[in-house]
Each structure stands twice: as C-alpha cells, then as structure tokens.
Design a protein around this motif. Sequence first.
Motif, PDB file in Angstrom:
ATOM      1  N   ASN A 102      31.259  32.781  35.670  1.00 61.21           N
ATOM      2  CA  ASN A 102      32.360  33.537  36.280  1.00 61.21           C
ATOM      3  C   ASN A 102      32.113  33.826  37.756  1.00 61.21           C
ATOM      4  OD1 ASN A 102      34.021  33.592  34.066  1.00 61.21           O
ATOM      5  ND2 ASN A 102      33.145  35.478  33.256  1.00 61.21           N
ATOM      6  N   CYS A 103      30.866  34.160  38.103  1.00 62.06           N
ATOM      7  CA  CYS A 103      30.550  34.375  39.530  1.00 62.06           C
ATOM      8  C   CYS A 103      30.801  33.087  40.319  1.00 62.06           C
ATOM      9  CB  CYS A 103      29.100  34.813  39.703  1.00 62.06           C
ATOM     10  SG  CYS A 103      28.832  36.561  39.377  1.00 62.06           S
ATOM     11  N   THR A 105      32.871  30.719  39.515  1.00 55.23           N
ATOM     12  CA  THR A 105      34.300  30.404  39.518  1.00 55.23           C
ATOM     13  C   THR A 105      35.075  31.323  40.458  1.00 55.23           C
ATOM     14  OG1 THR A 105      34.095  29.720  37.220  1.00 55.23           O
ATOM     15  CG2 THR A 105      36.329  30.078  38.030  1.00 55.23           C
ATOM     16  N   TYR A 106      34.826  32.642  40.359  1.00 59.17           N
ATOM     17  CA  TYR A 106      35.654  33.603  41.100  1.00 59.17           C
ATOM     18  C   TYR A 106      35.001  34.098  42.384  1.00 59.17           C
ATOM     19  CZ  TYR A 106      38.118  33.436  36.707  1.00 59.17           C
ATOM     20  OH  TYR A 106      38.791  32.991  35.606  1.00 59.17           O
ATOM     21  N   GLY A 107      33.768  33.698  42.620  1.00 59.45           N
ATOM     22  CA  GLY A 107      33.083  34.116  43.840  1.00 59.45           C
ATOM     23  C   GLY A 107      32.118  35.246  43.561  1.00 59.45           C
ATOM     24  N   THR A 110      32.719  39.359  42.851  1.00 57.38           N
ATOM     25  CA  THR A 110      33.979  39.732  42.205  1.00 57.38           C
ATOM     26  C   THR A 110      33.677  40.607  40.996  1.00 57.38           C
ATOM     27  OG1 THR A 110      34.916  37.630  42.904  1.00 57.38           O
ATOM     28  CG2 THR A 110      36.123  38.837  41.214  1.00 57.38           C
ATOM     29  N   VAL A 113      34.167  40.600  36.319  1.00 57.74           N
ATOM     30  CA  VAL A 113      34.161  39.274  35.701  1.00 57.74           C
ATOM     31  C   VAL A 113      32.739  38.760  35.425  1.00 57.74           C
ATOM     32  CG1 VAL A 113      36.379  38.586  36.703  1.00 57.74           C
ATOM     33  CG2 VAL A 113      34.294  37.973  37.882  1.00 57.74           C
ATOM     34  N   CYS A 114      31.753  39.222  36.193  1.00 57.45           N
ATOM     35  CA  CYS A 114      30.378  38.744  36.035  1.00 57.45           C
ATOM     36  C   CYS A 114      29.840  39.126  34.652  1.00 57.45           C
ATOM     37  CB  CYS A 114      29.499  39.351  37.124  1.00 57.45           C
ATOM     38  SG  CYS A 114      27.744  39.006  36.900  1.00 57.45           S
ATOM     39  N   ARG A 184      43.850  46.056  47.089  1.00 57.35           N
ATOM     40  CA  ARG A 184      43.921  44.866  46.240  1.00 57.35           C
ATOM     41  C   ARG A 184      45.292  44.776  45.560  1.00 57.35           C
ATOM     42  NH1 ARG A 184      43.194  40.068  46.218  1.00 57.35           N
ATOM     43  NH2 ARG A 184      42.939  39.008  44.246  1.00 57.35           N
ATOM     44  N   ALA A 335      40.087  43.275  38.694  1.00 56.29           N
ATOM     45  CA  ALA A 335      39.044  42.577  39.453  1.00 56.29           C
ATOM     46  C   ALA A 335      39.268  42.784  40.946  1.00 56.29           C
ATOM     47  CB  ALA A 335      39.060  41.092  39.115  1.00 56.29           C
ATOM     48  N   GLN A 337      37.115  42.459  45.066  1.00 55.81           N
ATOM     49  CA  GLN A 337      36.103  41.640  45.724  1.00 55.81           C
ATOM     50  C   GLN A 337      35.681  42.270  47.046  1.00 55.81           C
ATOM     51  OE1 GLN A 337      38.561  38.238  45.658  1.00 55.81           O
ATOM     52  NE2 GLN A 337      39.822  38.925  47.347  1.00 55.81           N
TER      53      GLN A 337
END
Length: 391
Positions: A102-103, A105-107, A110, A113-114, A184, A335, A337
């Motif tokens: 997930n890190c 994929t989403y950066g 984020t 999600v991690c 966000r 989520a 960032q």
Amino acid sequence: MTMARMAVMTGVRKLDIRSYPVPEPEEGQVLIKIEAAAICGSDQHAFNNPIAYQTALGHEFVGKIVKMGRNAGKSILCYDGEVRLGDRIAVYPWLTCGHCKNCLTYGRGTCTVCDTSFFYGGPVSPMGHEEEGWHSSNPDIYPHFKAGYGEYCILFPGTYVWKLPEGMPAPVAALLDPMAVAMRGIELAQTQCGVKEEALNINTNACIVGAGPIGILAGMILKIMGVSSVTMVDGIATKLEKAKELGVADYIVDFTMHPDRDERTRLINEYTGGGPQLVLQCANTVYAFIDALHYVRRLGTVVEIGNAADYGKTVECNPAALICTKHLRVMGMSANQPGTYDKAFRLLKRYRQYHFDKLFTHTCTLDTLKETLGKMRDPDYIKGVCLFEEK
Ligand SMILES: [Zn+2]
Ligand SMILES: [Zn+2]
C-alpha cells in the motif's frame, strides 16, 4: 535519570498523570519538548469509550528539538530543510513503513493505508497492532514518550515535520492536523466531477454540515479561496454564532429551529439559488450524511469527512433517488498525505492575516486536561489546547 510527566488514559473518562524517565534519542531519532498539544475530537471520543489497554493520547502537537540522535538531520523528513537542535516543529502524526504494497501504491506517508502504521498519541489497534512492541501506545513500553499530552516526545526516523517560523505561536501550528483534514476534503472537491462545471470554483455556493473544528477550518479555507458563499448547518447556536463571528459562515441554519429536513433543504436551496454545488459533511452523525445528500444540488459533490465517532450506526438511504438521479459525486475521506499537510501548514503560517487561533475556546495544562477532555459536548466548546510552560 530525568523524569517527566505525561497523561495516560487508563479507562473510560480516567486520565492519570504519570512520570516516566525521559529517553535518550537513538540513531535517527529526535527528542522534542512539547510546547502545545491541541485536543482532537477523536481524543475526546477515545476518552469517553472503553480501551483495550492504557494509552497515551494527543497527536496534534508542536515542540522544540532538545536532543538529536546520530543522523537525525537526515532521517527526520522536514519540508523546510534539515532539522537542527532548537528548531520548533509541527509533526505529521502518522509514520508509515514505506515498503508495504500500500505504501508503494499510494505513496510513502499516506495515512490509514499502510499495513504497519504507527500513530503518535493513540492506539492503532483497528489496524491490527497489539499492546506489545514499539508501535504500542501503552506508555509503559519504551521509549514511553510517544504522544502529545506529555512533556516530551521521541520522534522516530521517517517522521515528517515542519519548522515554525520565528514568532509563530505553538497553538496555531498545533492546528496542522485538523487543518490538513479540512484541506484534504477540499482537495477532493477540486477534481472534475464528470460534467463541464467543477465542484469548486469562485462561484461555488458551499454548504458545511457541522460547525466543529473541521467544519470551521474548512469554511475558513473556502472563504480564503474566495467562494461565493458558505452556509453552515449545526444544532448548537453558539457554534453557529462563532462561525459567523469568525467570518466563516455567510448563512447559518440551526436544525433545532428547523427540525424538518425538507424545511432546511428549502432554506438552503433558497439562499444558494438552487442548492449548494458542494457539501462538506463534517458532523459526527450518520444522519448528517443523508442531510448532505438532500441539501446538495443536482450534479453536485458531497464529501463525507465527519463520521468517525458514529461507527456501528446505520441509516436508510435510497441511492437511486438521492445519488443516481441527482448525478452526485459522493466521496469518503480518511486517507491523507504529507503533501496536504504541507499545504495546510503553509496556510497556517499566514496566521497574522487570518486568526486561526480564534478557533480555540479552551486552554488547559496537563493538570486540567482531564476536565477539558470532558467538555466536548458543552455548547461553548469548539476546540481546546493543552499548553506546556517553558522551563
Ligand atoms: Zn486530530
Ligand atoms: Zn506501509
């Protein structure tokens, strides 16, 4: 060994002040002395509900770097250049692993999600973490100080931080987390909605459901961006008045005065000339989500931000009539960032122009924190901040 104090939640509405040895920062870590920790609604929600084990709280904090481990200048991720001893910094409360799927994929960074996130100042057990290990929010586990409601906090490698410019008051910088949440929600509304018109532009009539801290900060951002109008809906007159006084709300609707949803929809519709293009739902109840679907105009956008404390409750909805026929764009948000926090922090730096700190209705110290945590439902309460004196 130097000892320092920290607030520890031990049960429902139970908060102890305990002393722990102040840790030495290890490789890549820094030790900060906390200046201010703002009180989040989620802290108050945690305070009022059962917990699995004793927990340190407070994730909206600002402090001064008093000790640095080796190479910490490189391992602490600062948007304003390498951190140095004596820097006052605001902290991104999530630490992600950077290498789970997930890190990748989403950066990196984020949040929510991690697979193995760490969160400063709260349990992350919903994500599967146990009481043991450094991830734990149990303050008995070394390095003890991993939260905002304590005199110190250790920051681990990979933590994102921002330097406060000279003179910036710590409570303003402590608004970083809620400001980033509001930011966000607004970023989500800025994307195209599948029709020619964008949801958010200078002519947007926006509506915010819930005049709590997130709702008010979102209103501030929208006003600074120059939208046409902001309508605010809440059931507590003092909060709505505050929103008006801060110049955030152009029009207010008190649902205790207008308990009928159709009546509220009609009022908002009339004021906005056909309904708001954008509704940000920032209230803590599932019913407000359905209200938002009613208030918004056809082809409008609804961003759902505020439901965190209402887990387990459900509400009926006719998606064909409310979402499909109206061709709505409905988005959930949790989520976030570091880049959005950066945008939020840059806005907070304009505190001389915009009086963000007026959001604070209550200040306290570690000794009076418990009392203030219990004030969440008071009509005059919007947001509190715990201040630590200089020693
Ligand atoms: Zn928060
Ligand atoms: Zn990860």
